[in-house]
Motif scaffolding. Structure first.
Motif, PDB file in Angstrom:
ATOM      1  N   CYS A  26     -49.589  16.328  32.604  1.00 32.04           N
ATOM      2  CA  CYS A  26     -48.376  16.972  32.105  1.00 32.04           C
ATOM      3  C   CYS A  26     -48.641  18.377  31.583  1.00 32.04           C
ATOM      4  O   CYS A  26     -47.717  19.170  31.463  1.00 32.04           O
ATOM      5  CB  CYS A  26     -47.726  16.120  31.020  1.00 32.04           C
ATOM      6  SG  CYS A  26     -46.739  14.764  31.682  1.00 32.04           S
ATOM      7  N   THR A  31     -48.109  24.932  32.778  1.00 27.63           N
ATOM      8  CA  THR A  31     -47.122  24.255  31.925  1.00 27.63           C
ATOM      9  C   THR A  31     -47.526  24.171  30.457  1.00 27.63           C
ATOM     10  O   THR A  31     -46.814  23.565  29.665  1.00 27.63           O
ATOM     11  CB  THR A  31     -46.863  22.827  32.452  1.00 27.63           C
ATOM     12  OG1 THR A  31     -48.067  22.062  32.355  1.00 27.63           O
ATOM     13  CG2 THR A  31     -46.359  22.840  33.875  1.00 27.63           C
ATOM     14  N   GLY A  65     -44.720  14.369  35.858  1.00 27.77           N
ATOM     15  CA  GLY A  65     -44.830  15.346  34.773  1.00 27.77           C
ATOM     16  C   GLY A  65     -44.607  16.774  35.191  1.00 27.77           C
ATOM     17  O   GLY A  65     -44.569  17.071  36.383  1.00 27.77           O
ATOM     18  N   PRO A  66     -44.437  17.590  34.182  1.00 28.70           N
ATOM     19  CA  PRO A  66     -44.372  17.311  32.748  1.00 28.70           C
ATOM     20  C   PRO A  66     -43.102  16.530  32.383  1.00 28.70           C
ATOM     21  O   PRO A  66     -42.049  16.751  32.977  1.00 28.70           O
ATOM     22  CB  PRO A  66     -44.359  18.682  32.091  1.00 28.70           C
ATOM     23  CG  PRO A  66     -44.563  19.688  33.161  1.00 28.70           C
ATOM     24  CD  PRO A  66     -44.382  19.018  34.467  1.00 28.70           C
TER      25      PRO A  66
END
Length: 124
Positions: A26, A31, A65-66
């Motif tokens: 994630c 990110t 994910g995230p």
């Protein structure tokens, strides 16, 4: 009057896997700023006092994910980006409407199972 309870808790997965791990993560280089973006968005909207963002470990939905889980409502959002977070805050947290197109698919987030039933499933 005391300090009010939060109306929402947002659990944002912050699990990262070491480079080269076969399992998705994630939190990647792309990110890693999403939790900070969520917190800053809540502050900018003036709702941080009633919405509690929480960093959490793995929620076992790595391939989607995230991800983040919004409570109450048990709503899990997947494939997050800063744009999706902005829309979730605006439409769900402030507006009261779940952003269905960002909700994790049902086959990845089925109905909850009680601990007692889980033990039975496991033959315990």
């Amino acid at each position: 009057m005391g300090i009010p309870q939060p109306a929402f808790y947002i659990f944002k997965c912050e699990q990262s896997a070491p480079p080269g791990m076969p399992k998705p993560s994630c939190v990647t280089q792309e990110t890693q700023g999403l939790f900070q973006h969520l917190a800053q968005t809540l502050m900018k909207e003036g709702i941080m006092g009633t919405v509690q963002p929480i960093r959490t470990g793995c929620m076992n939905r790595c391939q989607m994910g995230p991800v983040m889980l919004v409570e109450p409502g048990h709503t899990m959002y997947a494939g997050l980006t800063t744009e999706k977070i902005d829309r979730i805050v605006s439409e769900h947290i402030i507006g009261g409407n779940v952003v269905q197109e960002y909700v994790i698919p049902a086959e990845m987030w089925d109905a909850p199972i009680s601990p007692a039933d889980m033990k039975k499933q496991m033959g315990m």
